[in-house]
Scaffold this active site. Structure first.
Site, PDB file in Angstrom:
ATOM      1  N   THR A  18      -2.350   2.472  -5.594  1.00  6.85           N
ATOM      2  CA  THR A  18      -0.889   2.354  -5.542  1.00  6.85           C
ATOM      3  C   THR A  18      -0.331   1.439  -6.630  1.00  6.85           C
ATOM      4  O   THR A  18       0.756   1.680  -7.164  1.00  6.85           O
ATOM      5  CB  THR A  18      -0.479   1.842  -4.141  1.00  6.85           C
ATOM      6  OG1 THR A  18      -0.848   2.845  -3.194  1.00  6.85           O
ATOM      7  CG2 THR A  18       1.013   1.604  -4.021  1.00  6.85           C
ATOM      8  N   SER A  62      -8.026   5.350  -4.205  1.00  5.34           N
ATOM      9  CA  SER A  62      -9.297   4.717  -3.840  1.00  5.34           C
ATOM     10  C   SER A  62     -10.084   5.525  -2.816  1.00  5.34           C
ATOM     11  O   SER A  62     -11.281   5.315  -2.647  1.00  5.34           O
ATOM     12  CB  SER A  62      -9.068   3.295  -3.346  1.00  5.34           C
ATOM     13  OG  SER A  62      -8.460   3.290  -2.074  1.00  5.34           O
ATOM     14  N   THR A  94      -5.749   0.254  -2.157  1.00  2.00           N
ATOM     15  CA  THR A  94      -6.036  -0.622  -1.016  1.00  2.00           C
ATOM     16  C   THR A  94      -6.768   0.090   0.119  1.00  2.00           C
ATOM     17  O   THR A  94      -7.330  -0.564   0.990  1.00  2.00           O
ATOM     18  CB  THR A  94      -4.733  -1.226  -0.459  1.00  2.00           C
ATOM     19  OG1 THR A  94      -3.871  -0.149  -0.068  1.00  2.00           O
ATOM     20  CG2 THR A  94      -4.046  -2.101  -1.477  1.00  2.00           C
ATOM     21  N   ASP A  95      -6.762   1.431   0.104  1.00  2.00           N
ATOM     22  CA  ASP A  95      -7.332   2.151   1.247  1.00  2.00           C
ATOM     23  C   ASP A  95      -8.813   1.850   1.465  1.00  2.00           C
ATOM     24  O   ASP A  95      -9.292   1.838   2.601  1.00  2.00           O
ATOM     25  CB  ASP A  95      -7.130   3.667   1.081  1.00  2.00           C
ATOM     26  CG  ASP A  95      -5.666   4.072   1.272  1.00  2.00           C
ATOM     27  OD1 ASP A  95      -4.860   3.225   1.682  1.00  2.00           O
ATOM     28  OD2 ASP A  95      -5.333   5.246   1.009  1.00  2.00           O
TER      29      ASP A  95
HETATM   30  N1  ASP Z   1      -2.379   3.605  -0.398  1.00  2.00           N
HETATM   31  C1  ASP Z   1      -3.419   3.355  -1.305  1.00  2.00           C
HETATM   32  C2  ASP Z   1      -3.197   2.072  -2.090  1.00  2.00           C
HETATM   33  O1  ASP Z   1      -2.705   1.189  -1.483  1.00  2.00           O
HETATM   34  C3  ASP Z   1      -3.842   4.455  -2.157  1.00  2.00           C
HETATM   35  C4  ASP Z   1      -5.198   4.107  -2.631  1.00  2.00           C
HETATM   36  O2  ASP Z   1      -5.926   3.449  -1.916  1.00  2.00           O
HETATM   37  O3  ASP Z   1      -5.534   4.467  -3.755  1.00  2.00           O
HETATM   38  O4  ASP Z   1      -3.504   1.906  -3.222  1.00  2.00           O
END
Ligand code: ASP
Length: 327
Positions: A18, A62, A94-95
């Site tokens: 993100t 991710s 973050t995932d």
């Molecule tokens: N929602 C996710 C992020 O916070 C997408 C990911 O993990 O790439 O980055």
């Protein structure tokens, strides 16, 4: 970016997520688009802190990161430290950040800090958190007090240890917590303040084998055994079960887990999100005393996803016999 040559060297490796996302057109969803150089431009104070070498290693969500890619990230970060970087920052989605941070922490051999950060709001958001997180990650990476702490996660002004950190909220800016432990420190007024002493740590060897698989299944009310019955035949090398409460499963599962534990390591964790599995409290079939008697290991406080990672690394180095010491 103009950088004074006397400043410390900092390496930043971008993987996507993100923090790097924006929409290609007004009504479209955001996707990874901002590379490492563009990311730096959103954080002008970095130029006063360090000579920055920033590189785009991947530009992906991710959820699609792999262990193979993380081993490449480890080698890249290692090369940066060998070349004189005082610290390294990895930006990613973050995932899966809690899993990558733990994976890298188990293997990171240096005193120099390796910091993982990301963002909950995309780069195009009116109050994007990515630039602030990246700046705080850089501050943390450059602080001598961060040395010998392994891999740290910096999000929302908190500094978390890789072992306990989890994403515990789907969308909130304060999505990262270390349940039961709390953050090891915070970044306040441009400085890191640690409130937990550093722990002695020893890196695992980089796995020589990487083609094996470790399964993770969750115990659920009235859960069937169809997948469990296939685990051995499918060629898995290990099994982690996200168990009920203090590390429990149904009677049917207990019998299956005992059989599977005869051919591969089996660990039962707690799916509750906080606290450790019990060792000697419950005597029913499927309780932790019964499971241990069947050769199943208990995860303690380590969450199931992180057990899967340490099990995968140990099997890859032929060290699965030492798994108990890492739980
Ligand atoms: N929602 C996710 C992020 O916070 C997408 C990911 O993990 O790439 O980055």
């Amino acid at each position: 970016m103009t950088q004074a040559p006397s400043l410390p060297r900092l390496a930043i490796g971008a993987l996507g997520g993100t923090l790097s996302m924006k929409a290609s057109q007004p009504d479209a969803g955001v996707t990874p688009a901002v590379d490492a150089q563009a990311m730096l431009q959103a954080v002008p104070p970095l130029a006063d802190l360090a000579q920055v070498h920033a590189q785009t290693l991947h530009l992906i969500p991710s959820a699609s990161l792999t262990f193979a890619q993380l081993l490449d990230v480890l080698h890249w970060a290692d090369a940066q430290v060998q070349a004189g970087a005082q610290g390294v920052v990895i930006t990613q989605g973050t995932d899966t950040l809690e899993e990558s941070a733990w994976f890298l922490d188990l293997l990171w051999p240096h005193d120099a800090p390796l910091i993982v950060t990301g963002a909950m709001r995309p780069a195009s958001h009116v109050s994007a958190d990515g630039p602030g997180n990246l700046l705080n990650a850089a501050i943390t990476a450059l602080d001598p007090a961060s040395r010998r702490r392994g891999v740290l996660v910096v999000m929302n002004e908190d500094v978390h240890g890789a072992r306990h950190v989890r994403k515990t909220h789907a969308l909130a800016i304060h999505a990262f917590t270390s349940p039961g432990y709390g953050a090891v420190g915070s970044v306040v007024e441009g400085q890191v303040r640690y409130r937990q002493a550093l722990q002695v740590r020893q890196a695992l060897p980089v796995p020589v084998r990487t083609d094996h698989k470790v399964a993770l299944l969750e115990a659920t009310l009235d859960g069937d055994t169809l997948l469990l019955d296939q685990i051995v035949g499918l060629g898995y090398a290990g099994l982690v079960v996200n168990g009920f409460g203090a590390g429990h499963v149904s009677q049917d599962w207990a019998v299956r887990l005992g059989e599977i534990a005869e051919v591969m390591p089996v660990v039962v964790a707690t799916r509750t999100g906080e606290g450790a599995t019990a060792r000697g409290s419950y005597g029913f079939v499927g309780g932790e005393i019964d499971l241990q008697a069947r050769g199943v290991l208990m995860a303690g406080e380590l969450d199931a996803r992180k057990v899967r990672i340490v099990m995968w690394l140990l099997i890859g180095s032929g060290m699965q016999a030492s798994l108990q010491n890492h739980l």
